[in-house]
Design a protein around this motif. Structure first.
Motif: not given
Lengths: 201, 239
Positions: A92-118
């Motif tokens: 769908r080139p015309e719109e952004f897929a709906p991601l959580p508003f803070r997906f970038a921040e939250v995923s960074k925290v998870f991958l930084d401190i808890a990669p073993d939980d993902v």
């Protein structure tokens, strides 16, 4: 001390991460037991080993870093969901897929401190990167639509907005100035130019 | 006016909890977010005030009551920690003290940053604020004192070192040029801001007379003046 001018233009990514840690909740699985605790942002607990409980992300981060709990990733932070969104993003080139508003921040925290939980953190990381690139390409295309009035960008995340902010706000300001300037009738402009040419040469 | 998305945009449906279930169901687009479950605790309110102050070109009303309340909480928590430490804390108490201290640090940072953000605006627009009573009501007492003495010191130094040595007709500090530019800088309320709608808002009147529909979760880049009332009423948040 007044805030430095460069920070006034746009919050830093680290500041957005701070806000996400404050405003997002996360499920944790404690490895310990502790009674209820009253914090300014609310009361949490009692904590019992292996009974999942919801806490602010910063509390989860603090406990995780002390090895006292595992974090349970949000429903969208896994390979299947992100693959699905990447497909959607491309189809769908015309719109952004709906991601959580803070997906970038939250995923960074998870991958930084808890990669073993993902599960499959490396794959998740690379999917997030792919998503980011597809969305950035859309953003660049969308810039053509910018005018001095309004631009609809529904679906963007807070970190993506922050990246675009300094440029877009300045650009819109410049377009506003151009739009408000009275248009010089073409003939007059030509004449002036011709006259000055005659005078000068 | 530009519409970035062709369709009416994505809609995330409502849900019961703001946390998704731990077992991933990647098929759905529908998961609830912060807009379905707004936090009302004092720290979240401070986050909100911080965000608005940081993103708005205007000087917002000082959240005096909220700041006072939070300062009171911080004092109480500090006392609590003191008591726990004196009583000889158990391991569980240590754990709790760690969390409480961490939160105090975080809240302290937010408060400082909130106040520093306001201070930057106050010092940039000092002489405008000092000549505009309507804006002064948005300041705390400490802030009013600050800008009064700041303007005095600033002007004294300017006159002593620069302006005083110029011909008299060039000595004004509040001149307005024929093209409308003024020596007194004031907030540019037409500046564009990013908004995120917390609910469906009625049609908004644009400067060219057209109207704009703002839907829940809609993100728009738009002139602050156009959405100022929506921001003040809390129907949209600045992002």
């Amino acid at each position: 001390m007044a805030l430095p001018a460069n920070l006034m233009r746009s919050p830093l990514p680290a500041e957005l991460e701070f806000i996400a840690l404050q405003q997002t909740d996360v499920l944790i699985r404690p490895h310990f037991s502790m009674g209820k605790i009253r914090l300014l942002s609310g009361s949490y607990g009692p904590f019992r080993a292996t009974a999942n409980i919801e806490v602010p992300l910063w509390v989860g981060k603090y406990m995780k870093q002390q090895g006292k709990c595992s974090l349970i990733p949000p429903v969208w932070l896994n390979v299947e969901w992100l693959e699905e969104k990447l497909k959607q993003e491309i189809s769908r080139p015309e719109e952004f897929a709906p991601l959580p508003f803070r997906f970038a921040e939250v995923s960074k925290v998870f991958l930084d401190i808890a990669p073993d939980d993902v599960p499959s953190p490396e794959r998740v990381r690379s999917l997030l990167k792919d998503l980011r690139e597809v969305r950035q390409a859309k953003t660049r295309k969308g810039l053509a639509l910018l005018d001095e009035m309004e631009l609809r960008m529904t679906g963007l995340g807070s970190m993506e907005i922050n990246e675009l902010r300094p440029f877009l706000i300045r650009a819109m300001g410049a377009m506003r100035v151009l739009a408000s300037e009275p248009e010089v009738p073409a003939s007059t402009a030509d004449n002036t130019f011709a006259t000055s040419m005659d005078d000068g040469w | 006016m530009a519409d970035w998305n062709a369709a009416s945009g994505p809609s995330w449906s409502n849900g019961q909890s703001h946390l998704p279930s731990p077992s991933p169901e990647p098929t759905e687009d529908t998961f609830p977010d912060d807009l379905d479950n707004e936090r009302t605790d004092p720290i979240s309110q401070l986050v909100k005030a911080w965000t608005i102050e940081r993103c708005s070109p205007d000087i917002m009303a000082f959240e005096g009551e909220l700041v006072g309340k939070i300062m009171g909480y911080l004092d109480a928590q500090a006392k609590l920690i003191g008591v726990l430490k004196v009583d000889g804390a158990s391991e569980e108490d240590h754990e709790k003290i760690g969390l409480v201290q961490m939160e105090m640090d975080r809240v302290g940072w937010l408060l400082r940053s909130y106040i520093a953000t306001r201070q930057e605006k106050l010092m940039r627009y000092t002489s405008y604020i000092n000549s505009t009573p309507a804006i002064q009501t948005r300041l705390s007492v400490a802030e009013q004192t600050l800008i009064e003495s700041y303007q005095q010191i600033f002007e004294e130094s300017l006159i002593r070192d620069v302006v005083g040595n110029l011909p008299e007709e060039l000595q004004a500090l509040d001149e307005v040029l024929p093209d409308g530019r003024s020596m007194v800088s004031q907030p540019d309320l037409d500046k564009a801001v990013f908004i995120r709608a917390k609910q469906d808002c009625g049609p908004v009147l644009m400067p060219d007379g057209s109207s704009l529909e703002i839907k829940k979760r809609g993100i728009h880049l738009i002139s602050y003046r156009v959405v100022e009332q929506l921001v003040l009423r809390g129907e949209v948040e600045l992002a």
